[in-house]
Scaffold this active site. Structure first.
Site, short mmCIF file in Angstrom:
data_model
loop_
_atom_site.label_atom_id
_atom_site.label_comp_id
_atom_site.label_asym_id
_atom_site.label_seq_id
_atom_site.Cartn_x
_atom_site.Cartn_y
_atom_site.Cartn_z
N ASP A 170 29.31 35.04 31.03
CA ASP A 170 29.87 35.91 32.06
C ASP A 170 29.05 37.19 32.14
O ASP A 170 28.76 37.81 31.11
CB ASP A 170 31.33 36.25 31.72
CG ASP A 170 32.26 36.01 32.89
OD1 ASP A 170 31.99 36.58 33.95
OD2 ASP A 170 33.24 35.26 32.74
N ASP A 191 30.61 38.15 37.54
CA ASP A 191 31.95 38.64 37.85
C ASP A 191 31.92 39.59 39.05
O ASP A 191 31.08 40.49 39.11
CB ASP A 191 32.49 39.38 36.61
CG ASP A 191 33.93 39.82 36.76
OD1 ASP A 191 34.81 38.95 36.85
OD2 ASP A 191 34.16 41.05 36.79
N GLU A 196 30.99 35.24 41.55
CA GLU A 196 32.40 35.35 41.96
C GLU A 196 32.44 36.29 43.16
O GLU A 196 32.18 37.49 43.02
CB GLU A 196 33.26 35.90 40.82
CG GLU A 196 34.73 35.97 41.21
CD GLU A 196 35.57 36.81 40.25
OE1 GLU A 196 36.78 36.56 40.18
OE2 GLU A 196 35.02 37.72 39.59
N HIS A 231 40.54 31.25 34.80
CA HIS A 231 41.35 32.18 34.00
C HIS A 231 42.18 33.13 34.86
O HIS A 231 43.06 33.82 34.34
CB HIS A 231 40.43 32.99 33.09
CG HIS A 231 39.45 33.83 33.86
ND1 HIS A 231 38.40 33.28 34.58
CD2 HIS A 231 39.37 35.17 34.06
CE1 HIS A 231 37.72 34.24 35.16
NE2 HIS A 231 38.29 35.39 34.86
N ASP A 232 41.89 33.20 36.17
CA ASP A 232 42.62 34.10 37.07
C ASP A 232 43.62 33.37 37.96
O ASP A 232 44.31 34.01 38.75
CB ASP A 232 41.64 34.84 37.98
CG ASP A 232 40.88 35.95 37.27
OD1 ASP A 232 41.40 36.47 36.26
OD2 ASP A 232 39.77 36.29 37.71
#
Length: 567
Positions: free
Chosen positions: A100, A202, A260, A336-337
């Protein structure tokens, strides 16, 4: 410049949320050693790449997405020596590692910010975005944070506000400053030279903000802060910054990059991921994730919305068709979100296995790189904790503080929204077996385990040859065997149907027809004239005994999925 290879087009990625994956030392927190212990399980599943959510040094205000040292490991997870052993072991087993990259913001405990807040003339001051109060002595503008409330925090000693699109402990970096960019590129090269095979970036399309940082238009007069995404997403210099990153770093390595990128359209998706002039291998778009959310920015996701299957078809087919031969899709339903997909789009009760397999079939037969989030391959479900005290996520806690404590909204209604959409649904510990704490830890888990772990766990799934796990293994293997899955075009069948989602893929004389029932009812459909089944075989099917394709129509059982293959 063309990529030297496109290995990532044939790959399947598995996302690990390290805190919740496997705890090797009994402190209740998953760790790098725990991941090493489970690598053979992932080899068995058949995936090619592991994406690791942040493992860097962090005070954990947002579970590692607030980084205080980009070049060290969070103590709870291990150290650089263990990380080196992890990547070496992975490479020996034929697995690649994607890390990440969180560079829209740092932690407020990062040395750069510690320096920046010392004085207005500190050399690091301009690493962040500072503004004086407005004429009324308030925030410089009315932008809303992703995690509720103002996106500005006042720093009394220097008399200025700093921008934080996320928590106040996550100050935004100032990408207008070339020194910031060079520091980021230096750090990226450091990891790539250690053997990393790529980055998941991210909120990368937030790095360029509109000049002058103007107020967002007032949509709800009663709200003090407004959603300002038009001013901080896909900003004016985004492509310029990314081209620079590509030239300075990315072009020098054969890696996977996935951005993302909320608020993007297929048109921007093509621009960002085009092989000749783009800046990323692929991106995560959110349009399909917003199909069950009300409009209105971040708060809209918590409000219930009845959605139609035709809306999902329109979104997904648009991305499939518009990026065909012009860019590349990533395929995901969970991370994860996001809440668990079988609870959100399927049936986590009576048709748990059938609907989990149906959703997997529907997604994995599309064009793009599929992402499997830990536990998705065994059908892990949302968790309905009875109290707000059972939740750990900063977004959930801030929502509760804002909506219940401060604004007096109905706590039962807010808790129901958290049960359906909260990020902790995806963060409950991985369910390995039916022993205490699902085999995740011998200690007390940092977040409670979903109580259904005695029914849904890896051990049970591996023992049952008809399980969701074994179905995922088949889907992943099929992508390696059939070029049509990777390279075929995409056209919808029964476009206006609100119960059946079907599509066709074609490539060099090979055809797939994918048919999925999104309801708990048995459904019959006549075949359209342009669908023929001469010599078709069943590639994969989530029930025993597939529907006969040679007839004039098809009868689908609840959540049935079948893929017909013609050559």
């Amino acid at each position: 410049m063309e990529q030297s290879t496109q290995w990532w087009k044939n790959s399947v990625v598995y996302q690990i949320y390290p805190r919740s994956f496997n705890d090797s030392n009994g402190d209740g927190i998953g760790d790098l050693e725990g991941i090493i212990e489970k690598l053979d399980y992932l080899v068995e599943l058949g995936i090619d790449v592991i994406w690791l959510s942040p493992i860097y040094k962090s005070p954990n205000d947002d579970n590692g997405y607030d980084i205080s040292d980009y070049q060290d490991i969070m103590t709870e997870f291990g150290d650089l020596e263990t990380w080196d052993r992890l990547i070496t072991t992975m490479h020996e087993k034929g697995l690649k590692l994607v890390m990440d990259l969180v560079v829209n913001h740092t932690s407020d405990e990062h040395p750069w910010f510690q320096e920046a807040k010392k004085s207005k003339d500190n050399p690091y001051r301009d690493f962040y975005i500072w503004r004086p109060p407005n004429e009324e002595g308030k925030e410089p503008n009315n932008w809303l944070s992703f995690f509720s409330g103002s996106a500005w925090e006042y720093h009394e000693p220097t008399g200025e506000y700093y921008l934080h699109l996320f928590t106040k402990k996550q100050p935004d970096l100032n990408w207008e400053n070339p020194d910031v960019r060079q520091k980021v590129y230096e750090m990226m090269r450091w990891w790539l030279d250690r053997g990393v095979d790529g980055f998941r970036m991210d909120v990368i399309n937030l790095i360029s903000k509109v000049e002058g940082l103007p107020d967002a238009p007032v949509t709800k007069p009663e709200d003090e802060f407004q959603w300002g995404s038009d001013y901080f997403a896909n900003g004016p210099r985004f492509m310029e910054f990314m081209q620079e990153m590509k030239e300075e770093v990315l072009d020098h390595y054969d890696i996977l990059t996935v951005g993302e990128t909320g608020f993007v359209t297929p048109e921007e998706g093509k621009q960002f991921t085009n092989e000749d002039s783009g800046v990323l291998s692929m991106l995560f778009q959110f349009q399909h994730m917003d199909v069950d959310a009300q409009p209105g920015g971040q708060m809209g996701k918590w409000e219930e919305k009845d959605w139609k299957l035709t809306e999902l078809k329109e979104i997904m087919s648009k991305w499939q068709v518009e990026l065909f031969n012009k860019g590349w899709n990533s395929l995901y339903l969970e991370n994860h979100d996001q809440p668990r997909s079988v609870s959100r789009f399927g049936d986590d009760g009576e048709y748990h296995a059938e609907s989990a397999k149906m959703l997997a079939t529907w997604l994995h037969m599309m064009q793009g790189t599929p992402y499997v989030y830990q536990g998705q391959e065994i059908g892990m479900t949302n968790v309905h904790f009875p109290s707000i005290d059972d939740y750990e996520d900063v977004e959930i806690r801030n929502l509760w503080q804002d909506m219940v404590v401060e604004k007096g909204h109905d706590p039962d209604k807010i808790l129901k929204a958290i049960h359906e959409k909260g990020r902790d649904n995806a963060r409950t510990p991985m369910q390995w077996d039916s022993s205490e704490n699902a085999g995740f830890t011998s200690g007390t888990p940092w977040l409670k385990v979903n109580p259904n772990y005695d029914q849904i766990n890896v051990e049970k799934e591996r023992e049952n040859s008809d399980s969701i796990f074994h179905y995922y293994k088949k889907l992943i293997a099929l992508r390696k065997e059939h070029e049509v899955i990777v390279n075929g075009d995409h056209s919808l069948i029964w476009q206006e149907d609100e119960e059946v989602y079907a599509y066709k893929r074609e490539h060099e004389g090979e055809t797939l027809v994918v048919v999925t029932n999104w309801t708990g009812e048995t459904i019959e459909r006549p075949w359209p004239e342009d669908v023929s089944f001469d010599g078709a075989s069943v590639m994969i099917h989530n029930y025993s005994g597939a529907p006969d394709a040679s007839k004039e129509g098809i009868t689908l059982r609840p959540y049935e999925a079948v893929v017909y293959h013609q050559k």
